[in-house]
Design a protein around this motif. Structure first.
Motif, mmCIF file in Angstrom:
data_model
loop_
_atom_site.group_PDB
_atom_site.id
_atom_site.type_symbol
_atom_site.label_atom_id
_atom_site.label_comp_id
_atom_site.label_asym_id
_atom_site.label_seq_id
_atom_site.Cartn_x
_atom_site.Cartn_y
_atom_site.Cartn_z
ATOM 1 N N TRP A 34 0.831 -1.215 0.000
ATOM 2 C CA TRP A 34 0.000 0.000 0.000
ATOM 3 C C TRP A 34 0.859 1.256 0.000
ATOM 4 O O TRP A 34 0.429 2.291 -0.500
ATOM 5 C CB TRP A 34 -0.991 0.000 1.161
ATOM 6 N N LEU A 39 -3.758 4.960 -3.071
ATOM 7 C CA LEU A 39 -4.941 4.459 -2.371
ATOM 8 C C LEU A 39 -6.219 5.248 -2.634
ATOM 9 O O LEU A 39 -7.283 4.642 -2.771
ATOM 10 C CB LEU A 39 -4.667 4.388 -0.864
ATOM 11 N N LEU A 44 -9.426 3.766 -0.596
ATOM 12 C CA LEU A 44 -8.823 3.045 0.523
ATOM 13 C C LEU A 44 -7.955 3.998 1.335
ATOM 14 O O LEU A 44 -7.436 4.990 0.806
ATOM 15 C CB LEU A 44 -7.967 1.885 0.021
ATOM 16 N N GLU A 48 -6.906 1.119 6.627
ATOM 17 C CA GLU A 48 -7.555 -0.093 6.121
ATOM 18 C C GLU A 48 -6.519 -1.082 5.605
ATOM 19 O O GLU A 48 -6.643 -2.290 5.818
ATOM 20 C CB GLU A 48 -8.532 0.258 4.992
ATOM 21 N N CYS A 49 -5.505 -0.565 4.940
ATOM 22 C CA CYS A 49 -4.490 -1.432 4.341
ATOM 23 C C CYS A 49 -3.499 -1.967 5.361
ATOM 24 O O CYS A 49 -2.846 -2.982 5.111
ATOM 25 C CB CYS A 49 -3.759 -0.685 3.226
ATOM 26 N N GLN A 54 -6.052 -5.963 0.878
ATOM 27 C CA GLN A 54 -7.158 -5.480 0.056
ATOM 28 C C GLN A 54 -6.998 -6.049 -1.349
ATOM 29 O O GLN A 54 -5.882 -6.215 -1.832
ATOM 30 C CB GLN A 54 -7.148 -3.946 -0.013
ATOM 31 N N VAL A 56 -8.537 -5.411 -5.288
ATOM 32 C CA VAL A 56 -9.355 -4.602 -6.190
ATOM 33 C C VAL A 56 -9.513 -5.401 -7.477
ATOM 34 O O VAL A 56 -8.521 -5.715 -8.150
ATOM 35 C CB VAL A 56 -8.692 -3.238 -6.479
ATOM 36 N N VAL A 62 -13.715 -3.584 -4.262
ATOM 37 C CA VAL A 62 -12.696 -3.852 -3.255
ATOM 38 C C VAL A 62 -13.196 -4.910 -2.281
ATOM 39 O O VAL A 62 -14.322 -4.831 -1.786
ATOM 40 C CB VAL A 62 -12.330 -2.557 -2.490
ATOM 41 N N SER A 63 -12.343 -5.903 -2.031
ATOM 42 C CA SER A 63 -12.575 -6.919 -1.007
ATOM 43 C C SER A 63 -11.470 -6.776 0.025
ATOM 44 O O SER A 63 -10.346 -6.384 -0.302
ATOM 45 C CB SER A 63 -12.515 -8.330 -1.601
ATOM 46 N N SER A 64 -11.776 -7.128 1.267
ATOM 47 C CA SER A 64 -10.821 -6.966 2.346
ATOM 48 C C SER A 64 -10.663 -8.261 3.137
ATOM 49 O O SER A 64 -11.603 -9.058 3.229
ATOM 50 C CB SER A 64 -11.321 -5.855 3.275
ATOM 51 N N ALA A 68 -10.579 -10.847 0.386
ATOM 52 C CA ALA A 68 -9.546 -10.441 -0.564
ATOM 53 C C ALA A 68 -8.683 -11.636 -0.960
ATOM 54 O O ALA A 68 -8.342 -11.810 -2.131
ATOM 55 C CB ALA A 68 -8.669 -9.339 0.042
#
Length: 122
Positions: A34, A39, A44, A48-49, A54, A56, A62-64, A68
């Motif tokens: 990241w 971001l 993002l 969060e990162c 994450q 994309v 975006v999935s986390s 992810a």
């Protein structure tokens, strides 16, 4: 857009995990820390990162966290997409999410970690 997995490049455990992913899973996505990613274009934040990986996708969704990881697995050669799909099934996704959160909260104690791996609980 090519799918993108974003990880914490300051974390030794995360970097070691990415090296394993690149070598053994070989996903068809870019993988970047990241700290070298723009971001805001993905809505993002560094926080969060730092808390979770994450992903994309090509449509900029975006999935986390564990989601992810499952999305990244679906871009790789067989058998990984099957595991990614299974990991998103109800029940299994719950276990995957809990496992991911435990690993993320304890990553400073795992192989390859450094003091920079320690992250305060969200």
């Amino acid at each position: 857009m090519r799918p993108l997995m974003i990880f914490d490049g300051d974390c030794g455990f995360c970097t070691a995990s990415v090296n394993v992913i690149r070598r053994w899973i070989r996903p068809d996505c870019a993988i970047e820390p990241w700290q070298r990613t723009d971001l805001p274009q993905f809505n993002l934040t560094p926080e969060e990162c730092t808390q979770a990986v994450q992903f994309v996708d090509a449509n900029r969704r975006v999935s986390s966290g564990s989601r992810a990881v499952m999305a990244m697995l679906r871009t790789a050669p067989l058998p990984w997409p099957v595991l990614g799909a299974i990991g998103d099934l109800p029940g299994i996704a719950w276990v995957a999410n809990r496992t991911y959160k435990w690993i993320a909260l304890n990553r400073e104690k795992l192989p390859g970690s450094t003091p920079a791996c320690s992250v305060p609980a969200a």
